[in-house]
Enzyme design. Structure first.
Site, PDB file in Angstrom:
ATOM      1  N   GLY A   1       0.819  -1.221   0.000  1.00 52.56           N
ATOM      2  CA  GLY A   1       0.000   0.000   0.000  1.00 52.56           C
ATOM      3  C   GLY A   1       0.849   1.266   0.000  1.00 52.56           C
ATOM      4  O   GLY A   1       1.766   1.426  -0.810  1.00 52.56           O
ATOM      5  N   GLY A   2       0.542   2.153   0.941  1.00 53.14           N
ATOM      6  CA  GLY A   2       1.264   3.425   1.024  1.00 53.14           C
ATOM      7  C   GLY A   2       2.750   3.239   1.237  1.00 53.14           C
ATOM      8  O   GLY A   2       3.560   4.101   0.855  1.00 53.14           O
TER       9      GLY A   2
ATOM     10  N   GLY B   1      20.015   9.284 -34.894  1.00 56.18           N
ATOM     11  CA  GLY B   1      19.383   9.986 -33.786  1.00 56.18           C
ATOM     12  C   GLY B   1      20.046   9.663 -32.460  1.00 56.18           C
ATOM     13  O   GLY B   1      20.121  10.508 -31.560  1.00 56.18           O
ATOM     14  N   ALA B   2      20.539   8.429 -32.337  1.00 54.78           N
ATOM     15  CA  ALA B   2      21.166   8.033 -31.074  1.00 54.78           C
ATOM     16  C   ALA B   2      22.442   8.839 -30.816  1.00 54.78           C
ATOM     17  O   ALA B   2      22.784   9.135 -29.667  1.00 54.78           O
ATOM     18  CB  ALA B   2      21.457   6.547 -31.086  1.00 54.78           C
TER      19      ALA B   2
HETATM   20  C1  HXC Z   1      -2.298  -2.687  11.123  1.00 50.63           C
HETATM   21  C2  HXC Z   1      -0.944  -4.436  10.567  1.00 50.63           C
HETATM   22  C3  HXC Z   1      -0.937  -4.009   9.222  1.00 50.63           C
HETATM   23  C4  HXC Z   1      -1.675  -2.842   8.879  1.00 50.63           C
HETATM   24  C5  HXC Z   1       0.257  -5.783   9.391  1.00 50.63           C
HETATM   25  N1  HXC Z   1      -0.188  -5.534  10.613  1.00 50.63           N
HETATM   26  N2  HXC Z   1      -0.169  -4.863   8.521  1.00 50.63           N
HETATM   27  N3  HXC Z   1      -1.627  -3.778  11.499  1.00 50.63           N
HETATM   28  N4  HXC Z   1      -2.336  -2.207   9.867  1.00 50.63           N
HETATM   29  N5  HXC Z   1      -1.696  -2.372   7.634  1.00 50.63           N
HETATM   30  C6  HXC Z   1       0.094  -6.295  11.848  1.00 50.63           C
HETATM   31  C7  HXC Z   1      -0.519  -7.679  11.873  1.00 50.63           C
HETATM   32  O1  HXC Z   1      -1.826  -7.610  12.369  1.00 50.63           O
HETATM   33  C8  HXC Z   1       0.412  -8.394  12.848  1.00 50.63           C
HETATM   34  O2  HXC Z   1       0.102  -8.018  14.156  1.00 50.63           O
HETATM   35  C9  HXC Z   1       1.749  -7.784  12.537  1.00 50.63           C
HETATM   36  O3  HXC Z   1       1.477  -6.531  11.889  1.00 50.63           O
HETATM   37  C10 HXC Z   1       2.584  -8.627  11.593  1.00 50.63           C
HETATM   38  O4  HXC Z   1       1.802  -8.951  10.447  1.00 50.63           O
HETATM   39  P1  HXC Z   1       1.729 -10.433   9.851  1.00 50.63           P
HETATM   40  O5  HXC Z   1       0.622 -10.461   8.868  1.00 50.63           O
HETATM   41  O6  HXC Z   1       1.718 -11.441  10.970  1.00 50.63           O
HETATM   42  O7  HXC Z   1       3.143 -10.521   9.125  1.00 50.63           O
HETATM   43  P2  HXC Z   1       3.514 -11.183   7.724  1.00 50.63           P
HETATM   44  O8  HXC Z   1       2.904 -12.551   7.628  1.00 50.63           O
HETATM   45  O9  HXC Z   1       4.994 -11.053   7.588  1.00 50.63           O
HETATM   46  O10 HXC Z   1       2.805 -10.279   6.611  1.00 50.63           O
HETATM   47  C11 HXC Z   1       3.135  -8.926   6.484  1.00 50.63           C
HETATM   48  C12 HXC Z   1       2.167  -8.221   5.487  1.00 50.63           C
HETATM   49  C13 HXC Z   1       0.709  -8.490   5.936  1.00 50.63           C
HETATM   50  C14 HXC Z   1       2.399  -8.775   4.083  1.00 50.63           C
HETATM   51  C15 HXC Z   1       2.522  -6.734   5.491  1.00 50.63           C
HETATM   52  O11 HXC Z   1       0.574  -8.196   7.341  1.00 50.63           O
HETATM   53  C16 HXC Z   1      -0.289  -7.668   5.204  1.00 50.63           C
HETATM   54  O12 HXC Z   1      -0.674  -8.036   4.088  1.00 50.63           O
HETATM   55  N6  HXC Z   1      -0.766  -6.594   5.815  1.00 50.63           N
HETATM   56  C17 HXC Z   1      -1.792  -5.743   5.223  1.00 50.63           C
HETATM   57  C18 HXC Z   1      -1.213  -4.977   4.080  1.00 50.63           C
HETATM   58  C19 HXC Z   1      -2.201  -4.031   3.477  1.00 50.63           C
HETATM   59  O13 HXC Z   1      -3.248  -4.421   2.914  1.00 50.63           O
HETATM   60  N7  HXC Z   1      -1.845  -2.754   3.533  1.00 50.63           N
HETATM   61  C20 HXC Z   1      -2.607  -1.770   2.842  1.00 50.63           C
HETATM   62  C21 HXC Z   1      -3.116  -0.764   3.769  1.00 50.63           C
HETATM   63  S1  HXC Z   1      -3.936   0.445   2.815  1.00 50.63           S
HETATM   64  P3  HXC Z   1       0.468  -8.919  15.441  1.00 50.63           P
HETATM   65  O14 HXC Z   1      -0.258  -8.283  16.554  1.00 50.63           O
HETATM   66  O15 HXC Z   1      -0.004 -10.309  15.117  1.00 50.63           O
HETATM   67  O16 HXC Z   1       1.935  -8.831  15.611  1.00 50.63           O
HETATM   68  C22 HXC Z   1      -2.724   1.520   2.344  1.00 50.63           C
HETATM   69  C23 HXC Z   1      -3.240   2.606   1.454  1.00 50.63           C
HETATM   70  C24 HXC Z   1      -2.373   3.794   1.469  1.00 50.63           C
HETATM   71  O17 HXC Z   1      -1.602   1.450   2.696  1.00 50.63           O
HETATM   72  C25 HXC Z   1      -2.823   4.759   0.423  1.00 50.63           C
HETATM   73  C26 HXC Z   1      -1.726   5.286  -0.371  1.00 50.63           C
HETATM   74  C27 HXC Z   1      -2.078   5.780  -1.729  1.00 50.63           C
END
Ligand code: HXC
Length: 510
Positions: A169-170, A404-405
Site C-alpha cells: 500500500g502506502g 538519432g542516437a
Molecule cells: C495494522 C498491521 C498491518 C496494517 C500488518 N499488521 N499490517 N496492522 N495495519 N496495515 C500487523 C498484523 O496484524 C500483525 O500483528 C503484525 O502486523 C505482523 O503482520 P503479519 O501479517 O503477521 O506478518 P507477515 O505474515 O509477515 O505479513 C506482512 C504483510 C501483511 C504482508 C505486510 O501483514 C499484510 O498483508 N498486511 C496488510 C497490508 C495491506 O493491505 N496494507 C494496505 C493498507 S492500505 P500482530 O499483533 O499479530 O503482531 C494503504 C493505502 C495507502 O496502505 C494509500 C496510499 C495511496
C-alpha cells in the site's frame, strides 16, 4: 529529580523494546535486524539523535486504547554517515507490522521538514504493512502528508528508500517518489496489493517473491535500483552512496582532496575497442579504469543492461556516468534504456553532479514491440533529460555514434560542453551498409559493386573527422589519456553557469 530520571530511563528502555521481545525474536528469525539495529549499522557510532521517542497513537477503536507502544512503530532522528549529516526514519515491524498511523506519519514528516530546512539527505528504512488499518482515514491522511513532502523534497535533498521487509500500500508509494530504492534479497517485498488480493481479483497464483521480490523489482519492473544479500550489506551500500552524493541542491560539486590523484596514461585502453567494429567489448572496463580507485557505484545494474548508469569520482569529484554497453543489444537505445538513462541524468542535473557520457551506440532498437510500447516517447526521455541538463556534460565517443542516437547521447547539439572522440569513432547518419543500400538501390543486386560503394562510404564518412571538421567534436583523443582529459574538463567546467528560460516547470514526456 532522581525519580524523574529513573522514569525517563524506564520510558527509554520501554521504547527500545518496540513491540516486545517475542516479536523482536521473530524479526531476527527471519534474518532481519530491528529498526534500531538498522540505524546503528547505518550511522556513525554515537551520532544518532532521536526525536519523538515517546509519541503514541491516538486511536481507541478496535481495542487500540490498550495497545500503545512508545514511538508508535517508527524510530526517527538525525545522525552522521562518514561525518555527513543525514535524517533517517526506520519503521519497526514489531509494532503493528510497522504500519503507518497519524502519529507515525507526523514523526516522519518532522524529520523530512528538518532535512529540507538544513539541506541534508533523507533515508527511509521501510518495513511496513502500509496504512494502519485500525486508524482508517487518519492513516491515509498521514500517508498523504508524507507523499506531499516526498515531492517537495524531490530535487532539494537526496531521498533514499531502503526496503527491508514486506511493504504494501502506502509503504510502496512513498519510496516510489524518492530518488533511489534499494531492497534486501529474499526478505523484502513491494506491492500495491499482495498475492491474496491478486488471487481474488485476477485469479492469478503468485508468490510474494514473484510478485514483488528484489529480483522482480531490479530486473523486470525497474522499481528498485539495487538489491543486496542481507540487511547489513544493504545498509553498507547506502552509506557508500551517501558518501558520493551532495547533501542538497545547494551544494556545489566538491573535490575531495585525499582522493586518488594519479592521471598517468592507461595504455590498456588503446586496445579496448576491437579491430572488428562488429565485435563487442565491455564498456564497464573503461568506466572502471577511468574512475578513482576503480570504484564505480552502479545504479540499476540488472535492468536495461544496454545502458550503464552510476556514480564514481574523478580526482575526488563525484561524476554521474552514462554509457552504452556494446555487450548487450549491441548498445542500442530502447524503451527501457530511455527510461533508465533519462531518470539518472535528471537526478545528476538536480544535484549539480557533472555527467560523463561514453558513447558506442548503433542506433535505436527497431521492432514492432518497441514501436507499440512507445519507443518514441520513452526514447525521448533520455533526449529530453540531456537537453535540459545544465550541469557540466563531457562526452567521449569510443566507437559507434549513429543517427538519432548520436544526437541523444549528450552530443554537442544538446549543449554538450566537451565532446571528444577516440580515433575508432564512427560518427555518421547511419552505418555504411544501410547508407549505400539506400543511396545505390539500383546497384543492390551487384554484390561486387555494392561492396565497393560500402567501402568508399566507410573510408569517407565512418570516422571522427567529418564531425570534427564542423566542431561537433572538440578533439580526437588517444584512449590512454581519457582519464586525464576528463579530469581537466571537469576542473575547467567546475564554475560553469548556464540557465534555461524561466518557467514553472517543464513537461518531460512521461
Ligand atoms: C495494522 C498491521 C498491518 C496494517 C500488518 N499488521 N499490517 N496492522 N495495519 N496495515 C500487523 C498484523 O496484524 C500483525 O500483528 C503484525 O502486523 C505482523 O503482520 P503479519 O501479517 O503477521 O506478518 P507477515 O505474515 O509477515 O505479513 C506482512 C504483510 C501483511 C504482508 C505486510 O501483514 C499484510 O498483508 N498486511 C496488510 C497490508 C495491506 O493491505 N496494507 C494496505 C493498507 S492500505 P500482530 O499483533 O499479530 O503482531 C494503504 C493505502 C495507502 O496502505 C494509500 C496510499 C495511496
Amino acid at each position: 529529580m532522581s525519580d524523574i530520571i529513573k522514569l525517563l530511563e524506564k520510558k527509554r528502555e520501554e521504547a527500545k523494546l518496540g513491540g516486545g521481545k517475542k516479536r523482536i525474536d521473530a524479526q531476527h528469525a527471519k534474518g532481519k535486524l530491528t529498526a534500531r539495529e538498522r540505524i546503528e549499522v547505518l550511522l556513525d557510532q554515537d551520532t544518532f539523535e532521536e526525536y519523538d521517542m515517546y509519541m503514541e497513537h491516538r486511536t481507541n477503536d478496535f481495542g487500540m486504547a490498550d495497545q500503545k507502544y512508545a514511538g508508535d512503530g517508527v524510530v526517527t532522528g538525525s545522525g552522521k554517515i562518514n561525518g555527513k549529516l543525514v535524517y533517517v526514519f526506520s519503521q519497526d515491524f514489531t509494532v503493528f507490522g510497522g504500519s503507518l498511523s497519524e502519529a507515525h506519519a507526523e514523526k516522519i514528516c518532522k524529520i523530512m521538514d528538518m532535512a529540507m530546512k538544513v539541506g541534508a539527505p533523507i533515508i527511509g528504512i521501510n518495513d511496513s504493512g502500509g496504512a494502519r488499518i485500525q486508524e482508517g482515514v487518519a492513516s491515509l491522511a498521514g500517508y498523504a502528508e508524507v507523499f506531499q513532502r516526498n515531492v517537495l523534497a524531490s530535487g532539494v535533498v537526496p531521498q533514499i528508500s531502503v526496503i527491508m521487509g514486506p511493504c504494501a500500500g502506502g509503504a510502496v508509494y512513498s519510496p516510489a517518489m524518492t530518488d533511489f530504492i534499494f531492497m534486501v534479497k529474499n526478505t523484502s517485498f513491494m506491492f500495491v496489493t499482495g498475492p491474496d488480493v491478486v488471487k481474488t481479483v485476477t485469479q492469478e497464483n503468485v508468490t510474494q517473491e514473484e510478485l514483488g521480490g528484489a529480483k522482480t523489482h531490479t530486473s523486470k519492473s525497474s522499481v528498485a535500483d539495487g538489491a543486496f544479500n542481507n540487511d547489513i550489506e544493504t545498509l553498507q551500500e547506502v552509506k557508500s552512496l551517501i558518501d558520493l552524493l551532495p547533501s542538497s541542491n545547494r551544494e556545489k560539486s566538491k573535490n575531495i582532496k585525499d582522493s586518488f590523484q594519479d592521471l598517468s596514461p592507461d595504455y590498456s585502453l588503446d586496445t579496448l575497442v576491437p579491430e572488428n567494429a562488429n565485435k563487442p567489448y565491455d564498456m564497464k572496463e573503461l568506466i572502471n579504469k577511468v574512475v578513482d580507485n576503480n570504484y564505480f557505484f552502479e545504479i540499476q545494474p540488472d535492468f536495461a543492461k544496454n545502458i550503464i548508469t552510476g556514480f564514481g569520482r574523478i580526482e575526488g569529484r563525484t561524476v554521474g556516468f552514462v554509457a552504452n554497453q556494446p555487450l548487450v543489444l549491441a548498445g542500442c537505445l530502447d524503451i527501457d534504456s530511455g527510461k533508465k538513462g533519462g531518470r539518472f541524468v535528471r537526478f545528476c542535473d538536480c544535484f549539480n553532479i557533472p555527467i560523463v557520457t561514453f558513447v558506442d551506440v548503433p542506433g535505436f532498437l527497431p521492432g514492432v514491440s518497441q514501436e507499440h510500447n512507445g519507443i518514441i516517447k520513452n526514447g525521448a526521455k533520455l533526449l529530453y533529460a540531456y537537453a535540459e541538463a545544465t550541469v557540466p556534460k563531457i562526452t567521449i565517443i569510443t566507437r559507434k555514434a549513429y543517427g538519432g542516437a548520436y544526437v541523444v547521447m549528450a552530443s554537442k547539439h544538446l549543449r554538450g560542453d566537451i565532446n571528444y572522440a577516440w580515433p575508432s569513432a564512427e560518427i555518421a547518419v547511419m552505418g555504411a551498409k544501410g547508407a549505400t543500400e539506400i543511396l545505390f538501390r539500383n546497384e543492390i543486386k551487384d554484390k561486387k559493386k555494392i561492396d565497393k560503394r560500402t567501402q568508399e562510404y566507410t573510408d569517407q564518412f565512418v570516422n571522427p573527422f567529418i564531425a570534427s571538421k564542423r566542431g561537433f567534436i572538440d578533439d580526437v583523443i588517444r584512449p590512454h589519456s581519457t582519464r586525464r582529459r576528463i579530469a581537466t574538463a571537469l576542473e575547467n567546467l567546475k564554475d560553469k553557469e548556464l540557465s534555461s528560460p524561466l518557467k514553472k516547470h517543464d513537461n518531460i514526456p512521461l
